[in-house]
Design an enzyme around this catalytic site. Structure first.
Site, PDB file in Angstrom:
ATOM      1  N   CYS A  10      -2.352   8.996   3.188  1.00 31.33           N
ATOM      2  CA  CYS A  10      -2.179   8.616   2.047  1.00 31.33           C
ATOM      3  C   CYS A  10      -3.272   8.922   0.895  1.00 31.33           C
ATOM      4  CB  CYS A  10      -1.898   7.091   1.976  1.00 31.33           C
ATOM      5  SG  CYS A  10      -3.089   6.120   2.393  1.00 31.33           S
ATOM      6  N   GLU A  44       0.835  -1.034  -0.022  1.00 32.92           N
ATOM      7  CA  GLU A  44       0.031   0.170   0.019  1.00 32.92           C
ATOM      8  C   GLU A  44       0.896   1.225   0.057  1.00 32.92           C
ATOM      9  OE1 GLU A  44      -2.855   0.062   3.159  1.00 32.92           O
ATOM     10  OE2 GLU A  44      -3.552  -1.919   2.604  1.00 32.92           O
ATOM     11  N   GLU A  89      -6.177  -5.493   0.260  1.00 34.23           N
ATOM     12  CA  GLU A  89      -6.573  -6.038   1.450  1.00 34.23           C
ATOM     13  C   GLU A  89      -7.938  -5.556   1.840  1.00 34.23           C
ATOM     14  OE1 GLU A  89      -3.225  -5.657   4.469  1.00 34.23           O
ATOM     15  OE2 GLU A  89      -1.830  -6.183   2.643  1.00 34.23           O
TER      16      GLU A  89
HETATM   17  P1  NAD Z   1       8.475   5.018   4.535  1.00 35.10           P
HETATM   18  O1  NAD Z   1       8.309   4.432   3.215  1.00 35.10           O
HETATM   19  O2  NAD Z   1       9.691   6.129   4.349  1.00 35.10           O
HETATM   20  O3  NAD Z   1       8.730   4.023   5.802  1.00 35.10           O
HETATM   21  C1  NAD Z   1       7.559   3.225   5.989  1.00 35.10           C
HETATM   22  C2  NAD Z   1       8.297   2.109   6.738  1.00 35.10           C
HETATM   23  O4  NAD Z   1       9.298   1.226   5.852  1.00 35.10           O
HETATM   24  C3  NAD Z   1       8.952   2.506   7.872  1.00 35.10           C
HETATM   25  O5  NAD Z   1       8.816   1.615   8.985  1.00 35.10           O
HETATM   26  C4  NAD Z   1      10.684   2.262   7.550  1.00 35.10           C
HETATM   27  O6  NAD Z   1      11.689   2.154   8.601  1.00 35.10           O
HETATM   28  C5  NAD Z   1      10.474   1.183   6.438  1.00 35.10           C
HETATM   29  N1  NAD Z   1      11.637   1.005   5.390  1.00 35.10           N
HETATM   30  C6  NAD Z   1      12.138   1.921   4.850  1.00 35.10           C
HETATM   31  N2  NAD Z   1      13.025   1.769   3.980  1.00 35.10           N
HETATM   32  C7  NAD Z   1      12.864   0.163   4.168  1.00 35.10           C
HETATM   33  C8  NAD Z   1      13.621  -0.650   3.408  1.00 35.10           C
HETATM   34  N3  NAD Z   1      14.667  -0.650   2.301  1.00 35.10           N
HETATM   35  N4  NAD Z   1      13.504  -2.129   3.760  1.00 35.10           N
HETATM   36  C9  NAD Z   1      12.517  -2.347   4.463  1.00 35.10           C
HETATM   37  N5  NAD Z   1      12.017  -1.487   5.472  1.00 35.10           N
HETATM   38  C10 NAD Z   1      12.078  -0.038   5.064  1.00 35.10           C
HETATM   39  O7  NAD Z   1       7.257   5.988   4.711  1.00 35.10           O
HETATM   40  P2  NAD Z   1       6.799   6.887   5.816  1.00 35.10           P
HETATM   41  O8  NAD Z   1       7.550   8.087   5.385  1.00 35.10           O
HETATM   42  O9  NAD Z   1       6.908   6.223   7.106  1.00 35.10           O
HETATM   43  O10 NAD Z   1       5.212   7.029   5.483  1.00 35.10           O
HETATM   44  C11 NAD Z   1       4.841   8.040   4.518  1.00 35.10           C
HETATM   45  C12 NAD Z   1       4.604   7.453   3.202  1.00 35.10           C
HETATM   46  O11 NAD Z   1       3.508   6.211   3.360  1.00 35.10           O
HETATM   47  C13 NAD Z   1       3.625   8.058   2.303  1.00 35.10           C
HETATM   48  O12 NAD Z   1       4.236   7.988   0.913  1.00 35.10           O
HETATM   49  C14 NAD Z   1       2.163   7.787   2.264  1.00 35.10           C
HETATM   50  O13 NAD Z   1       1.498   8.149   1.123  1.00 35.10           O
HETATM   51  C15 NAD Z   1       2.350   6.431   2.142  1.00 35.10           C
HETATM   52  N6  NAD Z   1       1.129   5.747   2.986  1.00 35.10           N
HETATM   53  C16 NAD Z   1       0.470   5.053   2.216  1.00 35.10           C
HETATM   54  C17 NAD Z   1      -0.615   4.259   2.542  1.00 35.10           C
HETATM   55  C18 NAD Z   1      -1.436   3.484   1.709  1.00 35.10           C
HETATM   56  O14 NAD Z   1      -2.543   2.625   2.520  1.00 35.10           O
HETATM   57  N7  NAD Z   1      -1.348   3.306   0.645  1.00 35.10           N
HETATM   58  C19 NAD Z   1      -0.926   4.606   4.024  1.00 35.10           C
HETATM   59  C20 NAD Z   1      -0.212   5.445   4.757  1.00 35.10           C
HETATM   60  C21 NAD Z   1       1.122   5.819   4.348  1.00 35.10           C
HETATM   61  O1  6OD Z   2      -8.454   2.520   6.286  1.00 34.58           O
HETATM   62  C1  6OD Z   2      -7.368   1.947   5.930  1.00 34.58           C
HETATM   63  O2  6OD Z   2      -7.866   0.572   6.051  1.00 34.58           O
HETATM   64  C2  6OD Z   2      -6.513   2.383   5.362  1.00 34.58           C
HETATM   65  N1  6OD Z   2      -5.371   1.640   4.878  1.00 34.58           N
HETATM   66  C3  6OD Z   2      -6.079   3.642   5.404  1.00 34.58           C
HETATM   67  C4  6OD Z   2      -4.815   4.279   4.777  1.00 34.58           C
HETATM   68  C5  6OD Z   2      -4.716   5.777   5.137  1.00 34.58           C
HETATM   69  C6  6OD Z   2      -3.552   5.987   4.627  1.00 34.58           C
HETATM   70  O3  6OD Z   2      -2.914   6.915   5.406  1.00 34.58           O
END
Ligand code: NAD
Ligand code: 6OD
Length: 498
Positions: free
Chosen positions: A300, A266, A479
Site C-alpha cells: 500500500c 488503513e 495505529e
Molecule cells: P479488499 O478491500 O478487497 O479486502 C480486504 C479484506 O476485506 C478482505 O479480507 C476481504 O474479504 C474483506 N472485505 C471485502 N469486502 C468486505 C465487506 N463489505 N465487509 C467486510 N469485509 C470485507 O483489499 P485487498 O484486495 O485484499 O487488498 C489490497 C488493498 O488493500 C489495496 O487497496 C491496498 O492499498 C490496501 N492496503 C492498504 C494498507 C494500508 O496500510 N493502508 C495496507 C495493505 C493493503
Molecule cells: O508496516 C506497517 O505497520 C504497515 N501497516 C505496513 C503496510 C503496508 C501495506 O501494504
C-alpha cells in the site's frame, strides 16, 4: 535463515482449513472454496466459508473470553504472553514462511526478511506498549474551593473485528492483533479469502503461548455478503480495524455505523516520491525501485508516481529502468528470485487493463508492459513485468488511481513548489518519499505533504512506536505505539469531588 533446500519447492499437501473458535480448530462452515498458489495457478487447499451462524459463534467465544482472566490480567502478564507469541513465531518461522509463500507466491528472501520477522516483532513491540496504558490526572477548581480530582482509566474496548488484505498477510494481521491483545481485548480475525494460512498457524501459536481460549478467533470467508460483512454487522463486535481498499473501507464504515462502533481504517494509496537533483542519485534510484517493485508492487505504501527534478530526469529514468530489468522472476522458493507473481488471475487482469490504458493514453513505455518469460512449470502463474512509464498527463487515470502492481510513472519537475503541489493533487494521502541531501529542504517539503508518513532518503523504514495511517481517502485513525490506544481502549473519566 531459510534456504530453498530447507523449504523445497511448493508441493502443498491437500487439506481443509476451517475456523478457529474458542481455542479450537473447527470445520464449521458451509461452502468450500479453493486457494491457489499464485506462482503456478495450481489449487493448494480448500477453505470453509464461515456463515453468519459460525461467525456468531466466534464473536460469542470472544465475548465469553472477555469475562475470563485475559481482560483482568496485569498489563505485565499480558506482555509476557505477547513475548511468548513472538518467540513461538520465530521458533516456527519455517512453517510460517512456507505457508505465506504458498498463499502469496512472494519470494523467500522477502518473506524471510520482512513478513515473518515483522509478524514476531509486532508482538514484542506491543508487549511493551501494554505498560503504557496510562491516563491523565487533573485537579479541578470548584465554587466551594475544595476542588475535584479528575483521572482517567482505560479499559479494553471489547471484541475487536480484525479484517485484513492479502498482500502482507501475517505482517498486517499481527500489526492489529498485537495491540488489541496488549490492551486486553479479544479478537475475531477475518483474513483475506486469498491468504488464510498464516492466521490459522498463528492460532496454534496462541495456544502454545497460553492465550486463553476465545481471546483469538479466526473466521474464514469472503467480504460483502459473506463472513466479513457478518462480522462487521455483528452487534457483539465493539470496534472494527480494517486494512484494505478504500471502497471496502467505505462499506465497513457504513456497516459499523449501526450500533455506533468505531473503525480504524488503513486504506489505499497513490504514493509519490520527489527526487531532487541534489540527492544521492544511486540511493534514490535503488530506493525508488524498491518502493515501486517490492512484493511485485503490492504494497500500500508503494510508489506509483515519481517526480524527478529536470536536471537528473533522463539519467534517473535510465538507471531506474536498469533496476527493473535486473529483477528476476522465478520459483518463489529459490533465494535468487527477486520478483514474485501477482496474487491472482483477477488482479493481473486489473493490472493489465491499466497497462493497456497507459498505452492508449499515450504513455512512453520505458520498460516492461508485458508478461515475463518464466520456466514452463510456472507458466500458469500470475507473472507480470515491472513497468515504467513517462509522458502522461497529471489528470490521467494512471496517475490518479491505485494500480497495486509493479509499475510507476516518472515525470520531470522544475520547482520545489510545483513538485509539492503535484504530490498533493491526489485523493489519497498515505505516504511519500523525498530524496535530497539538503537538510532544510527535507524538513520544508515534508511539512507540506498531505500524507500520514513521509520518508526522507528511505522508504518503508519502520519504527513500530511511530504513528502509522493515512490522510484523505487513505484512512482514518493512527495505529502504532501509543497512537492506537484510543481505538483499542475505552477511556473512562472519574471525577472525585473533594
Ligand atoms: P479488499 O478491500 O478487497 O479486502 C480486504 C479484506 O476485506 C478482505 O479480507 C476481504 O474479504 C474483506 N472485505 C471485502 N469486502 C468486505 C465487506 N463489505 N465487509 C467486510 N469485509 C470485507 O483489499 P485487498 O484486495 O485484499 O487488498 C489490497 C488493498 O488493500 C489495496 O487497496 C491496498 O492499498 C490496501 N492496503 C492498504 C494498507 C494500508 O496500510 N493502508 C495496507 C495493505 C493493503
Ligand atoms: O508496516 C506497517 O505497520 C504497515 N501497516 C505496513 C503496510 C503496508 C501495506 O501494504
Amino acid at each position: 535463515m531459510h534456504t530453498a533446500s530447507q523449504t523445497g519447492t511448493a508441493a502443498p499437501a491437500r487439506r481443509t482449513l476451517g475456523q478457529f473458535i474458542g481455542g479450537e480448530a473447527t470445520h464449521r462452515g458451509t461452502r468450500a472454496y479453493e486457494c491457489v498458489y499464485p506462482a503456478t495457478g495450481e489449487s493448494t487447499y480448500e477453505v470453509l466459508e464461515a456463515d453468519a451462524e459460525t461467525t456468531d459463534a466466534a464473536v460469542r467465544a470472544a465475548r465469553r473470553a472477555l469475562g475470563g482472566p485475559w481482560a483482568h490480567m496485569t498489563a505485565a502478564d499480558r506482555g509476557a504472553v505477547l513475548r511468548r507469541i513472538a518467540e513461538r513465531i520465530t521458533a516456527r518461522a519455517d512453517e510460517f514462511l512456507r505457508a505465506e509463500i504458498i498463499d502469496t507466491g512472494k519470494p523467500v528472501g522477502l518473506a524471510a526478511h520482512l513478513d515473518i520477522p515483522r509478524g514476531a516483532a509486532n508482538f514484542s513491540a506491543f508487549a511493551d506498549l501494554a505498560q503504557h496504558l496510562s491516563g491523565e490526572t487533573l485537579t479541578t477548581h470548584t465554587a466551594d474551593r475544595r476542588g475535584a480530582l479528575n483521572y482517567s482509566l482505560r479499559r479494553p474496548r471489547g471484541v475487536i473485528a480484525v479484517i485484513c488484505p492479502w498482500n502482507l498477510p501475517l505482517l498486517l494481521l499481527t500489526w492489529k492483533v498485537a495491540p488489541a491483545l496488549a490492551c486486553g481485548n479479544a479478537v475475531v480475525v477475518k483474513p483475506s479469502e486469498e491468504t488464510p494460512a498464516t492466521a490459522m498457524l498463528l492460532a496454534e501459536v496462541m495456544n502454545e503461548a497460553g492465550v486463553p481460549p476465545g481471546v483469538y478467533n479466526v473466521v474464514n470467508g469472503f467480504g460483502q455478503g459473506s463472513t466479513g460483512e457478518h462480522l462487521v454487522r455483528h452487534p457483539g463486535v465493539s470496534g472494527v480495524t480494517f486494512t484494505g481498499e478504500t471502497s471496502t473501507g467505505t462499506a465497513i464504515m457504513k456497516g459499523a455505523a449501526d450500533g455506533i462502533r468505531p473503525v480504524s481504517l488503513e486504506l489505499g494509496g497513490k504514493n509519490a516520491a520527489i527526487v531532487f537533483a541534489d540527492c544521492d542519485l544511486q540511493r534514490a534510484v535503488a530506493g525508488s525501485a524498491r518502493s515501486a517493485f517490492l512484493n511485485c508492487g503490492q504494497v500500500c505504501l508503494g510508489t506509483e508516481r515519481v517526480y524527478v527534478e529536470r536536471a537528473v530526469f533522463d539519467e534517473f529514468v535510465e538507471m531506474l529502468a536498469r533496476e527493473a530489468a535486473a529483477l528476476r522472476p522465478g520459483d518463489p522458493f529459490d533465494p535468487a528470485t527477486t520478483l514474485g507473481p501477482l496474487i491472482s488471475a483477477g488482479h493481473r487482469e486489473k493490472v493489465q487493463r491499466y497497462f493497456a490504458l497507459a498505452r492508449r493514453q499515450g504513455a512512453r513505455v520505458v520498460t516492461g508492459g508485458g508478461i515475463p518469460p518464466v520456466a514452463e512449470r510456472l507458466r500458469g502463474g500470475y507473472w507480470i513485468e515491472p513497468t515504467i512509464w513517462t509522458g502522461l498527463e497529471e489528470t490521467s487515470d494512471i496517475l490518479q488511481q491505485e494500480i497495486f502492481g509493479p509499475c510507476c510513472h516518472v515525470a520531470p519537475f522544475d520547482e520545489e513548489d510545483e513538485a509539492i503541489n503535484r504530490v498533493n493533487a491526489s485523493d489519497y494521502g498515505l505516504a511519500a518519499a523525498v530524496w535530497t541531501e539538503n537538510l532544510s529542504r527535507a524538513h520544508r517539503v515534508a511539512a507540506r505533504l498531505e500524507v500520514g508518513t513521509t520518508w526522507v532518503n528511505s522508504w518503508f523504514l519502520r519504527d513500530l512506536r511511530a504513528s502509522f495511517g493515512g490522510s484523505k481517502r487513505s484512512g482514518i485513525g493512527r495505529e502504532g505505539g501509543v497512537h492506537g490506544l484510543d481505538f483499542y481502549t475505552e477511556t473512562h473519566n472519574v471525577c472525585i469531588k473533594l
